[in-house]
Every structure is written in C-alpha cells, then in structure tokens.
Design a protein around this motif. Structure first.
Motif: not given
Length: 467
Positions: A194, A196, A235, A238, A240
């Motif tokens: 992922v 961001l 954060c 997900h 990331a």
C-alpha cells in the motif's frame, strides 16, 4: 453460467475489506473456483452477505475490473473475464490530443515551457560532445561513469535545504515518473503493498503503483497539505510502506506545507516505518523551508527533474536517496536500465557544467512569472490559490458551477483546462475546482485572452446565464 452464491472468507485476507475482497477474487479466479464467464453476486447482495458496505464491494469489483479479471456489462451484471487478462497497463498516463486540427484551442491543461533558446543551447552542447567522442561510446553505460553528473546535480540543488548529502546519495533516472517507479521498485515488498498519498494527487502516482501491483490510498488534505491525523489513521488501517508527498508545491492545489506540519508528518512516518517520497518536480523558484529529506534523512527519497524548468524532452531526473541508500537506488536503476543513455547523461552534464541549464531555468522562470501575474490580475477577484514560481493555479469554482460543466463550456469557448476529478483517486471525492496551467509556449496576447475568457466564465455561472 452463474455463481451468484459465491461468498469468500475475508478474515483469511488481512487489511482493509475492499483489498481483502480483491485478493479473494484474484485467488478464486486463479484456483478456478470462479470460472471464466461466471456471474458474480450483485454489489448489494454480496455486501449484505459479507456484512460490509456496498461501497466496499463496488471498490473491489472496480479494482478487479481494472486488472482485467472481471468484466461489467450494463444491465446484466459483473462477470469473470472470459479471456486471459490483458497484459500491460490498461490506461494511458495522459490522454494525447492532436490540436493541429483545432488551432483555435488554447491548451492550459499542462504547463508548457517557453522557448528561451533551449534548441540553440542543446545544439551547442551536442556539438561539443561530438568533438570529444571516445571508444566508451560502443559499450554499455555504467553507474560509475555517471559520477561527474551526480556531482553536478549536487550543485544544481545547492539552493534547497536538503541537509547533508553528496554524489554518493544520488541515483539518476529518465525523468521524474521514472524516479517514482525506481523508488517503488526499491522499497515495496509483498503481494499488494500500500502506498499513501494526498487524496488529490498527480495521476502518474497511481499509474506507477499499478505497474508494481500496489494499492494507492488517498489521505485527506487541507490548505497546508496532508493532515497529520488523517495520515496516522491511514497508517493504522492500511499498514502502508510508502508515503508520497508534494510538500513544497502540491499538485494540483498549489498549497505549501509549513515547517511544523513537515516535522509532524516526518514523526508519523518514523512511528510507522514509512519510506517517504518527496516529489519536488514542480520546484518553486525559492524555498526557505527545510525539505523532508533534511528533517528525516534516513527515510526520505527526494525526487526532481529538469522537465518543468529546462526541457521536458530531455527526460532527465534524479533521486536524492536516504542516508546510506544511494547504492541501493543506483543498483535498482542498474537492474532496470544499466545507467542513463550516454547521449542523455553527457548532454545533461554539459548543460550543467557550462551554466546553460541554469541560464535556461532563469529565463523560463521569468516568463512564467509574467504569465502568472497575467493570470492573477485577471482572476484575482475569485478564490484562487497560487505560489510565486509555480506554473499553475488552483481555482475552486464559484457557486453555480460544476467542474465538468465549466470544462465543457471553457472548451466550447476555445480553452482547455483540467478539472479536479482528474487528480482524484479511485472512489475519491473531488471538489468543484480546476487547475489552470501557465502556457509559456504560446504568444502572450493569446494566453491573456484565454485567461480573460476563463475569468468571464467564472463570473457568470449557469444560474446567471440566460435561458
């Protein structure tokens, strides 16, 4: 053939529900549990059975459709694609449009560099390079051979507050988009990592992410850029690995992140072990603020290029890597393309060492400063956002205008602009706003006339127009 009873177990796939459902679809198709041509449950039916929102199912279906796994037919439903997924990207990075048959149109969609003598400077540099060609031109280029160019980039960036860095910290790329992809390749790991970024962002981010099978999640922004609270929530949700930011000149909103906000963002990145890509390709003329690379040198990849200041045709960019990561960046570049092509690297080096690149940049900035004042003077009575040295403006539309309606009306009157939804991520919300680029490649009077047309339209929303 139908399979409307298909119901995956989302608990076996960690992460957000829409990503878990996307992974479940991918796995079921790979294992043959969902055969080609099988019809999937409706969005509402599957959402009810999985105890998720219809938006979650819709988003997963859309992602799988973009990958070529599913096919949606209006009025019939969503089906497993009956043929193998299409290889390669399915969307263009940007839509090319040949305006040669529409000479009345003024293109304010992307900043166009003015001609300030780039051709003559390049010709002179190439002639000098040609006089000194040696036997090395028959062999592959090497990272070692780029050392003088990396040193020249350090001088090029001497006006930025980047903290301590040197030639050993730099990796060279074929432009800013290539630099983004290089960092993704260097840092991302796992099946569906992922990334961001700001919830309104340069479209190239999501296109590069798609190439490395990564998911992009937008984080809310305000007039100073990304919101720390929203970043921390993303954060936690997900997991990331990379955060992509444009703190100096946010594209498309033209906002600038203050020093305190930058420090707060860096602290969150440290807490959640995020790598930061600091995209400064739209570098403003002057900056007195420390970059994220200066604040968090151990995790920030500072990306820049000459495309917005010297020549987009050169396709030359660079990454100032985190401390101790320069070799990793260069090795990633080596695995991708060995090193820059000699004509590109030698031309860039000659332009930098002769001072021609710096002189071209100065002249380009002068033209853009004049064009910016033309736009600000014409549009100043409206709610516009701009920065000195930045080649575009952000215009939230007055009440009565929708972005799509305004774009159509502007084109009907001979002006092309970009609306906010071109920068929104999948299922992201876009405000009714537009980005106006400074066109340096057209005559000043024609540019001024186009901006005056936009000002007139802004002042007369559809509710004020005669029926």
């Amino acid at each position: 053939m139908t399979d409307t009873n298909w119901q995956p177990d989302l608990d076996s796939h960690p992460g957000p529900k829409y990503l878990a459902l996307t992974r479940a679809l991918r796995e079921a198709i790979r294992l043959g549990e969902l055969a080609p041509g099988a019809q999937l449950p409706t969005v509402r039916d599957l959402a009810w059975r999985l105890h998720v929102t219809p938006g979650t199912v819709s988003r997963a279906y859309q992602l799988a459709t973009q990958e070529g796994l599913l096919a949606a037919t209006v009025g019939r439903g969503t089906f497993v694609a009956a043929r193998a997924p299409r290889l390669g990207p399915t969307q263009a990075l940007f839509q090319e449009r040949d305006l040669s048959d529409e000479p009345w149109l003024v293109d304010l969609r992307s900043p166009q560099l003015p001609d300030v003598g780039q051709g003559a400077a390049f010709s002179e540099a190439l002639q000098k390079i040609g006089q000194g060609l040696d036997a090395a031109w028959h062999d592959y280029p090497s990272q070692r051979g780029e050392a003088p160019l990396r040193a020249a980039i350090c001088d090029w960036l001497s006006d930025r507050l980047l903290g301590a860095f040197g030639p050993e910290d730099i990796a060279l790329t074929h432009g800013g988009q290539n630099a983004l992809l290089l960092v993704f390749l260097c840092c991302l790991r796992g099946d569906r990592p992922v990334i961001l970024t700001e919830d309104l962002a340069y479209p190239g981010i999501r296109h590069a992410a798609r190439l490395v099978r990564a998911d992009v999640v937008g984080v809310e922004i305000d007039d100073e850029g990304m919101l720390p609270d929203a970043l921390e929530a993303a954060c936690r949700r997900h997991g990331a690995q990379i955060l992509v930011l444009t703190p100096e000149a946010q594209n498309p909103t033209a906002c600038r992140m203050g020093a305190a906000r930058r420090a707060e963002i860096a602290a969150i990145a440290r807490r959640y072990d995020l790598q930061i890509i600091e995209d400064d390709c739209y570098s403003i003329t002057e900056s007195n603020l420390p970059t994220l690379h200066a604040i968090a040198p151990e995790r920030t990849w500072y990306v820049g290029s000459m495309s917005k200041s010297v020549s987009a045709a050169l396709r030359f960019g660079y990454v100032v890597c985190p401390s101790g990561m320069g070799e990793a960046g260069r090795l990633t570049a080596q695995h991708g393309f060995f090193a820059l092509a000699r004509p590109v690297s030698d031309l860039a080096l000659e332009l930098l060492e002769s001072g021609a690149a710096q002189e071209i940049r100065r002249k380009v900035q002068e033209v853009f400063a004049s064009r910016l004042m033309t736009a600000v003077n014409a549009l100043g009575r409206f709610d516009i956002r701009w920065q000195a040295g930045l080649p575009f403006l952000w215009v939230p539309l007055p009440s009565g205008w929708r972005a799509s309606t305004f774009a159509r009306q502007a084109e009907a009157e001979g002006v092309l602009i970009r609306q906010a939804d071109e920068y929104a991520l999948i299922h992201g919300r876009a405000p009714h706003a537009l980005r106006i680029a400074l066109a340096g490649a057209i005559p000043a009077d024609r540019y001024a006339s186009a901006v005056a047309t936009l000002a007139r339209l802004l002042g007369h929303p559809p509710s004020d127009m005669a029926v």
